[in-house]
Design an enzyme around this catalytic site. Structure first.
Site, short mmCIF file in Angstrom:
data_model
loop_
_atom_site.label_atom_id
_atom_site.label_comp_id
_atom_site.label_asym_id
_atom_site.label_seq_id
_atom_site.Cartn_x
_atom_site.Cartn_y
_atom_site.Cartn_z
N LYS A 190 -60.92 -15.96 22.14
CA LYS A 190 -59.47 -16.04 22.20
C LYS A 190 -58.95 -16.14 20.78
O LYS A 190 -59.66 -16.54 19.86
CB LYS A 190 -59.00 -17.22 23.04
CG LYS A 190 -59.20 -18.59 22.48
CD LYS A 190 -58.29 -19.03 21.40
CE LYS A 190 -56.82 -18.87 21.76
NZ LYS A 190 -55.99 -19.30 20.59
N THR B 138 -64.24 -17.04 13.86
CA THR B 138 -62.95 -16.76 14.51
C THR B 138 -62.36 -18.01 15.14
O THR B 138 -62.96 -19.08 15.12
CB THR B 138 -63.13 -15.71 15.60
OG1 THR B 138 -61.84 -15.39 16.10
CG2 THR B 138 -63.98 -16.24 16.74
N GLU C 118 -50.52 -11.97 17.53
CA GLU C 118 -49.23 -12.32 18.10
C GLU C 118 -48.17 -11.26 17.78
O GLU C 118 -47.89 -10.97 16.63
CB GLU C 118 -48.80 -13.70 17.61
CG GLU C 118 -49.59 -14.79 18.31
CD GLU C 118 -49.33 -16.19 17.80
OE1 GLU C 118 -49.64 -17.14 18.54
OE2 GLU C 118 -48.81 -16.33 16.68
#
Lengths: 418, 418
Positions: A179, A190, A276
Site C-alpha cells: 500500500k 516502501t 495521491e
C-alpha cells in the site's frame, strides 16, 4: 518465472484475513493479518527517517533478533508514530494478544501501522480486531485480497501480485501486497510492503537479496518527496515449497532473484502510478552514467520535480524543467553532452542497447531539437510517460518512477485528517 | 537604519526603465534596465544548478573579471537556458548593443533572463527593447517601479525595497527589486534579485558580505524545491554617497551589513509569500541546534515538505507531517528530545531568548501534547504561519520561509507555456 493470480496467500502455507475494526473510519476494512503455518525467516528494510514509528522499531528488533516469525498484524487509520513509550507498549500488547490467539511467542508477531501521526491506537479496538482476524484467517485468494484491501488508505487500487519460479525442478511461489499513495519517497523501502514465499532460503541469503533489490525498486519511486516515518518492507519465507536451499552463486539464486525483483518492481511501479491524485505514471530512465549512483540520483531528481510533474499533468512539453531537474540533482554530468527523449515501452529494449531511434529527441548537447509539439503532447497524454536521458559518460542505467502533480493531490492532502 | 519609499533608483545615481518589448506576451512590460551614472563594483551569487542559463554564465564572468559594471538589462518570457552557443551570442550582442547606446564597454553590461527554458530570444525584439530602455531610463521612484514590474513573471506582487543607513555621518541608501514565484529553491541566491547602493565599498568587502548574507536569506526560502537554471543576485555599489570606505571590523560595516540583510531578508520573505498559488507564508524557525547547518537543514526541510504545505493550505493541524519532515532532513537530532510549537510574530523575540511560552506546544519529547484544535486552526488560517522547533541540543538558530501548496500552484504550472 510466471505471473499467476493471487497475492500473499499464493505461496504454500500462508493464510490471511482483512476485517473492519473501526479504528478510524466506519464501513471499511482496516486491519489485516498474514499468518504462516510454518515458522518463517524474515528480511526487512525500514524507513531512514530519524522519526521511526513504534511498529517500525518493533519490527526492526524482531527482524534482527527473533529466531523466527510467523504472523503480521497491520492496521490503517493511525500510524502509531510520535506516540512515545505508550506507542511501543501498544505494539507489544498487540503482538502478545495475537500470539496468545495463534499460539505463538510475541517475538514471532510483526506489526505494522499507517495513517495519521501523533494519535494513540485504541487498544480495545485493536484487540477486538485481532480476535476477528485470528478467527477469520484462511487460505486462498479471497483471504489474501481481503488483507490487501484492508491495508489501503488513500490508495485507489488494490496492489497484489504472485509469481512462480522453478528452483531445480521445484515450483516456488512468491506473493506480495503493498500500500502507499502519499508520503511516498521511500529510503530503504516502501510505505508498507509484504512479500511471502514458500521458498527454502536462509535468512542471510534472503536479507542480502532484499536489501539489494530495494535499491532499484521501492527506493526509486516518489510521489511527493516525503519519506514516511512508517516505511516497511517485510519478506517472509516459510520453506514449505521444499526446494533445495537457495544459495548465492547458483542459477537457482539468479532465478529466485529475478522473480523477487519482478514482484518488487511491479509493486513499486503500482505505488507510483497510484500516487495521491495521480493521472499518469512517469518513468524516467537514465542511460550511460559513469556509475549507478549517478544514474539513480538523476532519474530520481526528474520524477521528484514538482514543476516537471505539473507540466506532465498539463500534457505540456516543457522539457526545460526536466533539464533543470537533472541540473540540480547534485551529481556530476555535462548538460552540453547529453540527450533527452520522450520514449515508449516498445523501444525500451533497443534503448538499453544504446539505440534511441524509437524515442523522440527533444534536447541534445546544450540545445533543444526540432520536434513536433503535437506528437509530444500525444506522448505526454498517455497513461505512462517515458523520459529517456542519455548522459553519454559510462555504462550504468537506472530507472525511477513517479506520478504527475494534480489538483487532487492538493485536495487529498489539504484535508487528510478531516 | 530606516526603511524608505522606493527601490533600485533610491540610491544616488541609479536610473532605471521598464518597457514592453513583446518578447513573449503582449501588453505587458517585459524588459528592464538598471543604469548607474558612475561605475560600480559588483558582487554576485548564482544558481548552483549544473545547467546554467547563458546570462548566468555571462554575468559570472563579468562579476569575476570585469573592472567595473554600470548597467543591467533583464528580459522576461524566455530564460535563455538550454540554448547553446547561440544563447551566449545573444548575451554578448545584447551587452554590446546596450553598451553602444549607453557609451559603455560590453563588459560593463550585465544581462538577466527568466521564462521558459529552451527557446531562443528574438534578437530583433531584444535590440528594439534595449533602444527603448536606453531612451526611457530615468531617475526617480516611478522609473524604478517600471523596472521592477517589468521583471515579474507569475509574481502577483511587485517586490521593491529601499533603506537608508548612516555610515559615519553620511547617509547611504540601499535599494532592491526581486522577482520569483515558481522554480524557487535557490541555492546560492534567488531567482532574480538586484540590489543597488550608493555606498563606497570595495569589491572584496561587498562580495564577502553578499556571499554570507544569502545563506540566511535567499537560500532559506523554497516554493517548490526546484532550483532554477537562472538564479541570480547582483549587488552593485556606485560610491556616490561619498561615505568613508566601509571596512570589515568597524561599526560602519556592521550598520551596512544589518541594512543589507534587512533588504535581502525582506525580499526573500516576499518571494516565498508570493510563491505560485500561495495563500500563506510559512515561517519555520529551528532553535537550539548544535550548529547552524543543522538548524538551516531542519528549517528548510519543513518548509519544503509538500505534505506540510498542503496541510497548511487546508488549515489542518496535521503536525505529524512537520515531525516527519524534520526526521527525513538527513541531519542528526533526537525526536524524543525536541518540541514543536505554533508560534507568532509577537513571541519571536522571547523565543529567541529561550522562552517559548507565547507559542502553542503541539509536540514534545516523543509525544503529542494536548492543545485546542480550534485555536490551532485559527493560527493555521493566518497570512503567516509560524512553526517553532526547539531541538534542545545547542545554541544555533535558523529560519526558513516557504508557502502553502494550493490548487493554483498546480494550475499555474500545468499550463505555464500556453
Amino acid at each position: 518465472m510466471k505471473q499467476i493470480e493471487g497475492g500473499i496467500t499464493a505461496p504454500k502455507g500462508f493464510l490471511a484475513a482483512g476485517v473492519e475494526a473501526g479504528i478510524k473510519y466506519e464501513n471499511r476494512k482496516d486491519m489485516a493479518m498474514i499468518y504462516s503455518e510454518a515458522p518463517c525467516v524474515v528480511a526487512g528494510t525500514f524507513t531512514s527517517n530519524k522519526v521511526k514509528a513504534a511498529p517500525v522499531k518493533w519490527d526492526m528488533e524482531l527482524v534482527e533478533k527473533s529466531p523466527f516469525v510467523q504472523a503480521v498484524i497491520v492496521n490503517t487509520g493511525i500510524a502509531n508514530a510520535g506516540t512515545g513509550e505508550e506507542g511501543m507498549q501498544i505494539c507489544r500488547e498487540s503482538a502478545k494478544e495475537a500470539g496468545r490467539l495463534l499460539n505463538l511467542p510475541e517475538t514471532a508477531v510483526l506489526v505494522g501501522s499507517t495513517g495519521v501521526i501523533g494519535a494513540q491506537l485504541p487498544m480495545d479496538k485493536i484487540k477486538a480486531g485481532i480476535a476477528k482476524l485470528a478467527e477469520k484467517k484462511a487460505a486462498g485468494k479471497e483471504a489474501g485480497t481481503d488483507a490487501s484491501i484492508a491495508i489501503m488508505t488513500t490508495d485507489t487500487v488494490n496492489k497484489e501480485i504472485a509469481v512462480t519460479v522453478e528452483i531445480a525442478g521445484v515450483t516456488v511461489t512468491i506473493g506480495g501486497m503493498s500500500k502507499g499513495s502519499g508520503m511516498i519517497h521511500p529510503n530503504m523501502c516502501t510505505m508498507l510492503g509484504y512479500v511471502t514465499t514458500d521458498a527454502v532460503i536462509d535468512k542471510e541469503t534472503l536479507t542480502g537479496l532484499v536489501k539489494n533489490d530495494v535499491l532499484s525498486t521501492y527506493n526509486m519511486i516518489s510521489v511527493d518527496g516525503d519519506t514516511s516515518t512508517n516505511d516497511t518492507l517485510l519478506v517472509m519465507a516459510n520453506g514449505l515449497a521444499g526446494n533445495a536451499p537457495i544459495k548465492q552463486g547458483t542459477p537457482e539464486y539468479e532465478a529466485f532473484k529475478e522473480a523477487l525483483h519482478f514482484v518488487n518492481e511491479t509493486q513499486a511501479k503500482r505505488l507510483a502510478a497510484d500516487g495521491e491524485g495521480a493521472m499518469a505514471l512517469i518513468e524516467t530512465t537514465v542511460f550511460h552514467a559513469k556509475d549507478i549512483e549517478t544514474a539513480r540520483t538523476l532519474a530520481k531528481s526528474v520524477i521528484s520535480s514538482s514543476l516537471t510533474k505539473a507540466a506532465i499533468f498539463g500534457h505540456d512539453s516543457n522539457w526545460g524543467r526536466i533539464l533543470c531537474a537533472l541540473g540540480y540533482a547534485g551529481v556530476d554530468f555535462d548538460p552540453d553532452h547529453c540527450a533527452i527523449y520522450y520514449g515508449n515501452e516498445a523501444g525500451k529494449g533497443a534503448a538499453l542497447q544504446g539505440d534511441f531511434s524509437a524515442g523522440m529527441l527533444i534536447y541534445e548537447d546544450g540545445i533543444g531539437s526540432a520536434y513536433s509539439e503535437e506528437e509530444a503532447t500525444k506522448l505526454l497524454s498517455e497513461e505512462t510517460v517515458y523520459i529517456w536521458v542519455d548522459i553519454k559518460s559510462g555504462k550504468e542505467t537506472a530507472t525511477a518512477w513517479g506520478c504527475d502533480l494534480t489538483y487532487d493531490y492538493v485536495k487529498i492532502n489539504a484535508d487528510y485528517r478531516s
